[in-house]
Design a protein around this motif. Structure first.
Motif, PDB file in Angstrom:
ATOM      1  N   GLU A  16       0.811  -1.223   0.000  1.00  0.00           N
ATOM      2  CA  GLU A  16       0.000   0.000   0.000  1.00  0.00           C
ATOM      3  C   GLU A  16       0.847   1.278   0.000  1.00  0.00           C
ATOM      4  O   GLU A  16       0.303   2.372  -0.094  1.00  0.00           O
ATOM      5  N   PHE A  17       2.154   1.158   0.126  1.00  0.00           N
ATOM      6  CA  PHE A  17       3.016   2.337   0.212  1.00  0.00           C
ATOM      7  C   PHE A  17       3.190   2.968  -1.172  1.00  0.00           C
ATOM      8  O   PHE A  17       3.484   2.279  -2.145  1.00  0.00           O
ATOM      9  N   ASP A  18       3.026   4.288  -1.244  1.00  0.00           N
ATOM     10  CA  ASP A  18       3.174   5.010  -2.506  1.00  0.00           C
ATOM     11  C   ASP A  18       4.629   5.296  -2.851  1.00  0.00           C
ATOM     12  O   ASP A  18       4.937   5.658  -3.981  1.00  0.00           O
ATOM     13  N   SER A  19       5.530   5.142  -1.897  1.00  0.00           N
ATOM     14  CA  SER A  19       6.922   5.520  -2.108  1.00  0.00           C
ATOM     15  C   SER A  19       7.703   4.500  -2.926  1.00  0.00           C
ATOM     16  O   SER A  19       8.813   4.795  -3.369  1.00  0.00           O
ATOM     17  N   LEU A  20       7.147   3.323  -3.143  1.00  0.00           N
ATOM     18  CA  LEU A  20       7.847   2.263  -3.871  1.00  0.00           C
ATOM     19  C   LEU A  20       7.058   1.820  -5.090  1.00  0.00           C
ATOM     20  O   LEU A  20       5.835   1.676  -5.031  1.00  0.00           O
ATOM     21  N   SER A  21       7.764   1.561  -6.187  1.00  0.00           N
ATOM     22  CA  SER A  21       7.123   0.982  -7.370  1.00  0.00           C
ATOM     23  C   SER A  21       6.822  -0.494  -7.082  1.00  0.00           C
ATOM     24  O   SER A  21       7.252  -1.048  -6.058  1.00  0.00           O
ATOM     25  N   TYR A  22       6.142  -1.145  -8.006  1.00  0.00           N
ATOM     26  CA  TYR A  22       5.826  -2.570  -7.832  1.00  0.00           C
ATOM     27  C   TYR A  22       7.106  -3.388  -7.630  1.00  0.00           C
ATOM     28  O   TYR A  22       7.206  -4.193  -6.716  1.00  0.00           O
ATOM     29  N   LEU A  59      18.749  -7.508  -5.833  1.00  0.00           N
ATOM     30  CA  LEU A  59      18.500  -7.045  -4.476  1.00  0.00           C
ATOM     31  C   LEU A  59      19.536  -5.996  -4.068  1.00  0.00           C
ATOM     32  O   LEU A  59      19.191  -4.966  -3.475  1.00  0.00           O
ATOM     33  N   ASN A  60      20.789  -6.220  -4.413  1.00  0.00           N
ATOM     34  CA  ASN A  60      21.834  -5.248  -4.100  1.00  0.00           C
ATOM     35  C   ASN A  60      21.593  -3.938  -4.841  1.00  0.00           C
ATOM     36  O   ASN A  60      21.768  -2.850  -4.284  1.00  0.00           O
ATOM     37  N   LYS A  61      21.180  -4.025  -6.093  1.00  0.00           N
ATOM     38  CA  LYS A  61      20.895  -2.818  -6.877  1.00  0.00           C
ATOM     39  C   LYS A  61      19.750  -2.032  -6.240  1.00  0.00           C
ATOM     40  O   LYS A  61      19.793  -0.804  -6.169  1.00  0.00           O
ATOM     41  N   PHE A  62      18.724  -2.735  -5.763  1.00  0.00           N
ATOM     42  CA  PHE A  62      17.612  -2.064  -5.069  1.00  0.00           C
ATOM     43  C   PHE A  62      18.120  -1.293  -3.860  1.00  0.00           C
ATOM     44  O   PHE A  62      17.743  -0.146  -3.629  1.00  0.00           O
ATOM     45  N   LEU A  63      18.999  -1.900  -3.085  1.00  0.00           N
ATOM     46  CA  LEU A  63      19.483  -1.278  -1.850  1.00  0.00           C
ATOM     47  C   LEU A  63      20.471  -0.142  -2.104  1.00  0.00           C
ATOM     48  O   LEU A  63      20.554   0.791  -1.304  1.00  0.00           O
ATOM     49  N   THR A  64      21.208  -0.199  -3.192  1.00  0.00           N
ATOM     50  CA  THR A  64      22.292   0.773  -3.379  1.00  0.00           C
ATOM     51  C   THR A  64      22.092   1.748  -4.533  1.00  0.00           C
ATOM     52  O   THR A  64      22.685   2.825  -4.518  1.00  0.00           O
ATOM     53  N   GLU A  65      21.262   1.407  -5.523  1.00  0.00           N
ATOM     54  CA  GLU A  65      21.187   2.245  -6.719  1.00  0.00           C
ATOM     55  C   GLU A  65      19.790   2.766  -7.051  1.00  0.00           C
ATOM     56  O   GLU A  65      19.674   3.758  -7.764  1.00  0.00           O
ATOM     57  N   ASP A  69      12.339   7.452  -2.300  1.00  0.00           N
ATOM     58  CA  ASP A  69      12.334   8.476  -1.262  1.00  0.00           C
ATOM     59  C   ASP A  69      12.292   7.814   0.110  1.00  0.00           C
ATOM     60  O   ASP A  69      11.240   7.369   0.568  1.00  0.00           O
ATOM     61  N   GLU A  70      13.447   7.756   0.763  1.00  0.00           N
ATOM     62  CA  GLU A  70      13.552   7.094   2.067  1.00  0.00           C
ATOM     63  C   GLU A  70      12.692   7.777   3.123  1.00  0.00           C
ATOM     64  O   GLU A  70      12.100   7.115   3.974  1.00  0.00           O
ATOM     65  N   ASP A  71      12.623   9.121   3.062  1.00  0.00           N
ATOM     66  CA  ASP A  71      11.815   9.844   4.044  1.00  0.00           C
ATOM     67  C   ASP A  71      10.335   9.518   3.888  1.00  0.00           C
ATOM     68  O   ASP A  71       9.627   9.292   4.868  1.00  0.00           O
ATOM     69  N   GLN A  72       9.846   9.485   2.636  1.00  0.00           N
ATOM     70  CA  GLN A  72       8.441   9.149   2.410  1.00  0.00           C
ATOM     71  C   GLN A  72       8.158   7.716   2.866  1.00  0.00           C
ATOM     72  O   GLN A  72       7.139   7.454   3.493  1.00  0.00           O
TER      73      GLN A  72
END
Length: 183
Positions: A16-22, A59-65, A69-72
């Protein structure tokens, strides 16, 4: 150990979070499931043990690249926690602001430097995080953090740990809606 064939139910709110794509949501659910249930907590270990993962490189690319928006994401996480009685803020709760030095060995890590570590009683090489943490008689969880970095040279204005703590308090009051209670 048997592989983990599905995400843990605690990751369902991420849908349900808007800050992340599928795709980012799938990676986040993989990572959280792996941190909670996998034997190995490394990216490679999580990708190996959590079968919905698309490999350690993804998974590494998701975490680093990935650009997200981390704040959102953190605001959405805190909003989700307020929907449940056992994690909702209470007038009997406390917000703790502190900092911790995490010893590291890498010289190229962002913000790494020499910081005084009170537990060691001497300066150590590491990273210093200023953070806010909520706790009451039912629950405890992190609210926000900032990495403290020393200025590279004397001409640079250095943001102090107190400045970072004030930023966190302002964010929690104005953007996140942490209630203000007076004694």
């Amino acid at each position: 150990m048997l592989p983990i064939t599905d995400f843990l139910s605690c990751t369902d709110p991420l849908d349900e979070f808007d800050s992340l794509s599928y795709h980012q949501t799938q990676h986040a659910k993989t990572y959280v499931t792996g941190l909670a249930a996998a034997r190995s907590k490394t990216v490679t270990g999580i990708a190996r043990e959590v079968l919905p993962a698309q490999g350690d490189r993804a998974l590494n690319k998701f975490l680093t690249e990935y650009d997200w928006d981390e704040d959102q994401l953190n605001h959405e996480r805190l909003e989700e926690l307020q929907k449940h009685g056992e994690t909702r803020w209470s007038q009997d709760g406390y917000i703790i602001i502190d900092d911790s030095v995490f010893q590291r060995t890498g010289k190229e890590l962002p913000g790494a430097g020499e910081f005084y570590d009170h537990t060691e009683g001497e300066p150590v090489w590491g990273q210093d995080l200023v953070y806010a943490f909520y706790t009451d008689d039912k629950t405890s969880y992190p609210l926000a953090f900032r990495q403290y970095e020393k200025a590279d040279n004397e001409d640079q204005d250095e943001e102090t740990k107190y400045d970072l703590a004030r930023e966190i308090v302002t964010e929690l009051e104005e953007e996140v809606g942490v209630p203000e209670w007076s004694a």
